[in-house]
Design a protein around this motif. Structure first.
Motif, PDB file in Angstrom:
ATOM      1  N   SER A 105       5.929  48.932  10.866  1.00 43.24           N
ATOM      2  CA  SER A 105       7.019  48.196  10.218  1.00 43.24           C
ATOM      3  C   SER A 105       8.350  48.932  10.237  1.00 43.24           C
ATOM      4  CB  SER A 105       6.651  47.865   8.772  1.00 43.24           C
ATOM      5  OG  SER A 105       6.486  49.058   8.064  1.00 43.24           O
ATOM      6  N   ALA A 106       8.336  50.261  10.304  1.00 45.88           N
ATOM      7  CA  ALA A 106       9.583  51.008  10.117  1.00 45.88           C
ATOM      8  C   ALA A 106      10.110  51.505  11.455  1.00 45.88           C
ATOM      9  CB  ALA A 106       9.326  52.197   9.193  1.00 45.88           C
ATOM     10  N   ASN A 107      11.313  51.119  11.790  1.00 46.94           N
ATOM     11  CA  ASN A 107      11.860  51.603  13.061  1.00 46.94           C
ATOM     12  C   ASN A 107      13.126  52.427  12.865  1.00 46.94           C
ATOM     13  OD1 ASN A 107      13.869  49.778  12.503  1.00 46.94           O
ATOM     14  ND2 ASN A 107      13.915  48.921  14.553  1.00 46.94           N
ATOM     15  N   LEU A 108      13.452  52.701  11.603  1.00 51.00           N
ATOM     16  CA  LEU A 108      14.736  53.342  11.335  1.00 51.00           C
ATOM     17  C   LEU A 108      14.638  54.862  11.319  1.00 51.00           C
ATOM     18  CD1 LEU A 108      17.722  52.918  10.483  1.00 51.00           C
ATOM     19  CD2 LEU A 108      16.916  53.065   8.113  1.00 51.00           C
ATOM     20  N   GLY A 109      15.558  55.515  12.000  1.00 47.28           N
ATOM     21  CA  GLY A 109      15.699  56.966  11.925  1.00 47.28           C
ATOM     22  C   GLY A 109      16.987  57.266  11.184  1.00 47.28           C
ATOM     23  N   HIS A 110      16.878  58.054  10.131  1.00 48.75           N
ATOM     24  CA  HIS A 110      18.067  58.330   9.328  1.00 48.75           C
ATOM     25  C   HIS A 110      18.989  59.306  10.039  1.00 48.75           C
ATOM     26  CE1 HIS A 110      16.420  56.225   5.903  1.00 48.75           C
ATOM     27  NE2 HIS A 110      15.272  56.815   6.150  1.00 48.75           N
ATOM     28  N   THR A 111      20.255  59.170   9.778  1.00 50.78           N
ATOM     29  CA  THR A 111      21.231  60.122  10.289  1.00 50.78           C
ATOM     30  C   THR A 111      20.940  61.480   9.669  1.00 50.78           C
ATOM     31  OG1 THR A 111      22.805  58.318  10.276  1.00 50.78           O
ATOM     32  CG2 THR A 111      23.713  60.543  10.532  1.00 50.78           C
ATOM     33  N   ASN A 143      27.458  54.524  11.980  1.00 49.72           N
ATOM     34  CA  ASN A 143      27.386  54.409  10.533  1.00 49.72           C
ATOM     35  C   ASN A 143      28.716  53.936   9.967  1.00 49.72           C
ATOM     36  OD1 ASN A 143      24.779  55.583   9.456  1.00 49.72           O
ATOM     37  ND2 ASN A 143      25.390  57.194  10.884  1.00 49.72           N
ATOM     38  N   GLN A 144      28.638  53.268   8.847  1.00 49.65           N
ATOM     39  CA  GLN A 144      29.856  53.002   8.095  1.00 49.65           C
ATOM     40  C   GLN A 144      29.635  53.562   6.698  1.00 49.65           C
ATOM     41  OE1 GLN A 144      31.284  49.001   8.177  1.00 49.65           O
ATOM     42  NE2 GLN A 144      32.517  49.296   6.347  1.00 49.65           N
ATOM     43  N   GLY A 145      30.483  54.464   6.256  1.00 47.42           N
ATOM     44  CA  GLY A 145      30.343  55.028   4.908  1.00 47.42           C
ATOM     45  C   GLY A 145      29.851  56.459   4.918  1.00 47.42           C
ATOM     46  N   GLN A 146      29.801  57.027   3.744  1.00 43.74           N
ATOM     47  CA  GLN A 146      29.384  58.422   3.565  1.00 43.74           C
ATOM     48  C   GLN A 146      27.920  58.598   3.968  1.00 43.74           C
ATOM     49  OE1 GLN A 146      29.997  59.916  -0.496  1.00 43.74           O
ATOM     50  NE2 GLN A 146      27.997  60.886  -0.309  1.00 43.74           N
ATOM     51  N   LYS A 175      30.336  68.779   9.467  1.00 47.19           N
ATOM     52  CA  LYS A 175      31.633  68.202   9.824  1.00 47.19           C
ATOM     53  C   LYS A 175      31.659  66.723   9.475  1.00 47.19           C
ATOM     54  CE  LYS A 175      32.901  70.794  13.908  1.00 47.19           C
ATOM     55  NZ  LYS A 175      33.209  70.487  15.305  1.00 47.19           N
ATOM     56  N   ASN A 176      30.442  66.123   9.452  1.00 52.13           N
ATOM     57  CA  ASN A 176      30.296  64.708   9.118  1.00 52.13           C
ATOM     58  C   ASN A 176      31.172  63.832  10.007  1.00 52.13           C
ATOM     59  OD1 ASN A 176      29.156  62.606   7.821  1.00 52.13           O
ATOM     60  ND2 ASN A 176      30.373  62.786   5.961  1.00 52.13           N
ATOM     61  N   GLU A 177      31.164  64.157  11.301  1.00 47.58           N
ATOM     62  CA  GLU A 177      32.031  63.411  12.217  1.00 47.58           C
ATOM     63  C   GLU A 177      31.296  62.216  12.794  1.00 47.58           C
ATOM     64  OE1 GLU A 177      34.865  66.383  14.382  1.00 47.58           O
ATOM     65  OE2 GLU A 177      32.881  67.241  14.161  1.00 47.58           O
TER      66      GLU A 177
END
Ligand SMILES: O=c1ccn([C@H]2C[C@H](O)[C@@H](COP(=O)(O)OP(=O)(O)OP(=O)(O)O)O2)c(=O)[nH]1
Length: 177
Positions: A105-111, A143-146, A175-177
């Motif tokens: 069910s899960a296909n998401l990899g977090h940043t 991504n959009q946002g922090q 750096k969160n670029e």
């Protein structure tokens, strides 16, 4: 927005995306093909003892026939992740047509995660798989946002190049670029 193949190549070069090992010929218009590691865990119901059992398998060049109704936990050969993009791990159409699911069910990899991906493999019918076959693909999303750091089970990862990769990866992340 999803990254194009050309942008994936560029961001690998810039070290905003990590794919190790990386081969340009595995790049698609919007994804990168990953390959199946030879180690599999077979999870099945033992009808004699009525217990759930795990069996470690190591695939040979002759391949291995997956049986329907059984869960196999596989892993990608590639370590994949990004400090800038979210990752999504999906199957390939050619492999899907053979009746192989790579996800429950899960296909998401977090940043901010970087590791070999777990594959939750099921077969719709008996089908032979081979070690190192190109089994699925990953795509990268803006991504959009922090970005808040992921704290789950893949936080600690293992790599022969760990020290260097850790350093570059955390620099990019900070750096969160
Ligand atoms: O098929 C998958 C799906 C996800 N992941 C990895 C990448 C992702 O960054 C991480 C966490 O995914 P998720 O947030 O869905 O898992 P969780 O169950 O909420 O947390 P965790 O497993 O980290 O404890 O698991 C895989 O390796 N394979």
């Amino acid at each position: 927005m999803i990254l194009t193949g050309a942008e994936i190549i560029k961001e690998v070069k810039e070290q905003y995306i990590f794919i190790e090992p990386f081969h340009k010929e595995n790049v698609n218009p919007n994804s990168y093909n990953y390959t199946l590691n030879k180690e599999l865990i077979k999870i099945y119901h033992d009808s004699i003892t009525n217990e759930i059992r795990e069996e470690k398998l190591s695939l040979t060049e002759q391949g291995y026939i997956l049986e329907p109704g059984i869960l196999y936990l596989g892993v990608t050969n590639e370590k994949i992740g990004s400090s800038k993009y979210a990752t999504s791990l999906i199957g390939r159409s050619s492999v899907g047509r053979l009746g192989i699911h790579l996800q429950i069910s899960a296909n998401l990899g977090h940043t901010g995660t970087y590791h070999r991906w777990t594959l939750e493999i099921r077969a719709a019918k008996k089908i032979r798989v081979y070690p190192n076959m190109k089994i699925g693909q990953v795509s990268f999303w803006c991504n959009q946002g922090q970005i808040d750091l992921y704290q789950g089970v893949y936080k600690e990862f293992n790599s022969p190049h760990k020290a260097i990769e850790d350093k570059i990866f955390s620099e990019r992340l900070n750096k969160n670029e």
